[in-house]
Design a protein around this motif. Structure first.
Motif, PDB file in Angstrom:
ATOM      1  N   UNK A   1       0.842  -1.175   0.000  1.00 30.77           N
ATOM      2  CA  UNK A   1       0.000   0.000   0.000  1.00 30.77           C
ATOM      3  C   UNK A   1       0.894   1.247   0.000  1.00 30.77           C
ATOM      4  N   UNK A   2       0.542   2.195  -0.833  1.00 34.08           N
ATOM      5  CA  UNK A   2       1.289   3.440  -0.933  1.00 34.08           C
ATOM      6  C   UNK A   2       0.756   4.436   0.104  1.00 34.08           C
ATOM      7  N   UNK A   3       1.668   5.010   0.861  1.00 32.17           N
ATOM      8  CA  UNK A   3       1.280   6.009   1.866  1.00 32.17           C
ATOM      9  C   UNK A   3       0.769   7.265   1.180  1.00 32.17           C
ATOM     10  N   UNK A   4      -0.222   7.898   1.800  1.00 26.72           N
ATOM     11  CA  UNK A   4      -0.797   9.120   1.241  1.00 26.72           C
ATOM     12  C   UNK A   4      -0.626  10.255   2.244  1.00 26.72           C
ATOM     13  N   UNK A   5      -0.332  11.442   1.730  1.00 25.71           N
ATOM     14  CA  UNK A   5      -0.230  12.594   2.637  1.00 25.71           C
ATOM     15  C   UNK A   5      -1.609  12.976   3.168  1.00 25.71           C
ATOM     16  N   UNK A   6      -1.606  13.659   4.295  1.00 18.19           N
ATOM     17  CA  UNK A   6      -2.853  14.147   4.884  1.00 18.19           C
ATOM     18  C   UNK A   6      -2.709  15.635   5.137  1.00 18.19           C
ATOM     19  N   UNK A   7      -3.773  16.369   4.869  1.00 20.70           N
ATOM     20  CA  UNK A   7      -3.809  17.802   5.149  1.00 20.70           C
ATOM     21  C   UNK A   7      -4.948  18.044   6.124  1.00 20.70           C
ATOM     22  N   UNK A   8      -4.635  18.710   7.223  1.00 19.69           N
ATOM     23  CA  UNK A   8      -5.632  18.966   8.251  1.00 19.69           C
ATOM     24  C   UNK A   8      -5.632  20.451   8.585  1.00 19.69           C
ATOM     25  N   UNK A   9      -6.802  21.062   8.589  1.00 18.18           N
ATOM     26  CA  UNK A   9      -6.966  22.432   9.065  1.00 18.18           C
ATOM     27  C   UNK A   9      -7.311  22.346  10.544  1.00 18.18           C
ATOM     28  N   UNK A  30      -4.266   8.288  11.785  1.00 20.67           N
ATOM     29  CA  UNK A  30      -3.326   8.158  10.677  1.00 20.67           C
ATOM     30  C   UNK A  30      -2.365   6.999  10.889  1.00 20.67           C
ATOM     31  N   UNK A  31      -2.368   6.021   9.997  1.00 14.79           N
ATOM     32  CA  UNK A  31      -1.412   4.917  10.129  1.00 14.79           C
ATOM     33  C   UNK A  31       0.024   5.354   9.816  1.00 14.79           C
ATOM     34  N   UNK A  32       0.168   6.526   9.221  1.00 12.53           N
ATOM     35  CA  UNK A  32       1.493   7.013   8.827  1.00 12.53           C
ATOM     36  C   UNK A  32       2.211   7.791   9.922  1.00 12.53           C
ATOM     37  N   UNK A  33       1.505   8.104  11.005  1.00 11.31           N
ATOM     38  CA  UNK A  33       2.106   8.915  12.071  1.00 11.31           C
ATOM     39  C   UNK A  33       1.877   8.231  13.410  1.00 11.31           C
ATOM     40  N   UNK A  34       2.940   7.929  14.117  1.00  9.77           N
ATOM     41  CA  UNK A  34       2.799   7.184  15.379  1.00  9.77           C
ATOM     42  C   UNK A  34       2.510   8.075  16.579  1.00  9.77           C
ATOM     43  N   UNK A  35       1.749   9.120  16.371  1.00  9.81           N
ATOM     44  CA  UNK A  35       1.443  10.042  17.460  1.00  9.81           C
ATOM     45  C   UNK A  35       0.249  10.898  17.122  1.00  9.81           C
ATOM     46  N   UNK A  36       0.145  12.012  17.826  1.00  9.13           N
ATOM     47  CA  UNK A  36      -0.907  12.985  17.553  1.00  9.13           C
ATOM     48  C   UNK A  36      -0.313  14.383  17.622  1.00  9.13           C
ATOM     49  N   UNK A  37      -1.024  15.306  17.001  1.00  6.25           N
ATOM     50  CA  UNK A  37      -0.649  16.707  16.989  1.00  6.25           C
ATOM     51  C   UNK A  37      -1.793  17.478  17.618  1.00  6.25           C
ATOM     52  N   UNK A  38      -1.477  18.354  18.574  1.00  4.66           N
ATOM     53  CA  UNK A  38      -2.514  19.088  19.309  1.00  4.66           C
ATOM     54  C   UNK A  38      -2.259  20.584  19.190  1.00  4.66           C
ATOM     55  N   UNK A  39      -3.270  21.328  18.811  1.00  8.38           N
ATOM     56  CA  UNK A  39      -3.254  22.783  18.921  1.00  8.38           C
ATOM     57  C   UNK A  39      -4.027  23.084  20.192  1.00  8.38           C
ATOM     58  N   UNK A  40      -3.330  23.571  21.211  1.00  7.98           N
ATOM     59  CA  UNK A  40      -3.922  23.697  22.535  1.00  7.98           C
ATOM     60  C   UNK A  40      -3.927  25.144  23.005  1.00  7.98           C
ATOM     61  N   UNK A  41      -5.099  25.590  23.427  1.00  4.08           N
ATOM     62  CA  UNK A  41      -5.265  26.900  24.051  1.00  4.08           C
ATOM     63  C   UNK A  41      -5.187  26.687  25.555  1.00  4.08           C
TER      64      UNK A  41
END
Length: 123
Positions: A1-9, A30-41
């Motif tokens: 399987x070919x990995x696909x980029x992801x765009x998130x707003x 996302x199976x391509x990223x072993x974590x999470x990204x948080x925008x935190x206030x």
């Protein structure tokens, strides 16, 4: 399987309450990223806590002039575009109002948010 980029707003992700304010969490599925990204206030001083499994990297985007991060009981002033690496077991909290981008590995799990002394709670 070919990995696909992801765009998130991040501004389109519904914020969830967290102990220090509100977080918008991305890439949990996302199976391509072993974590999470948080925008935190961060709107109030967080309670000191630690993680047994998570490593976090905070990138300060904006903050009040008196904002700081507390690491194992020691306060460190922060300013925009500073970055802090917080390995598992380090007791930490944000102090003051700020907006941060947090990279968390592995994927964030609220069950890995522990309050109290890391030496006592990991025994």
């Amino acid at each position: 399987m070919v990995a696909k980029p992801e765009i998130v707003d991040l501004t389109r992700i519904k914020p969830v309450e967290c102990p220090c304010g509100q977080a918008r969490r991305a890439f949990a599925e996302s199976p391509e990223f072993p974590g999470t990204l948080h925008l935190t206030q961060i709107s109030l001083d967080a309670k000191p806590h630690h993680h047994r499994d998570h490593t976090e990297v905070y990138v300060i985007l904006t903050c009040d002039a008196d904002a700081a991060i507390e690491l194992d009981g020691e306060l460190h002033p922060v300013r925009p575009l500073m970055s802090i690496l917080i390995p598992p077991g380090v007791q930490h909290r944000a102090v003051g109002k700020m907006e941060v981008l947090i990279v968390c590995t592995p994927e964030f799990d609220p069950a890995d948010e522990h309050f109290g002394d890391p030496a006592v709670s990991s025994a």
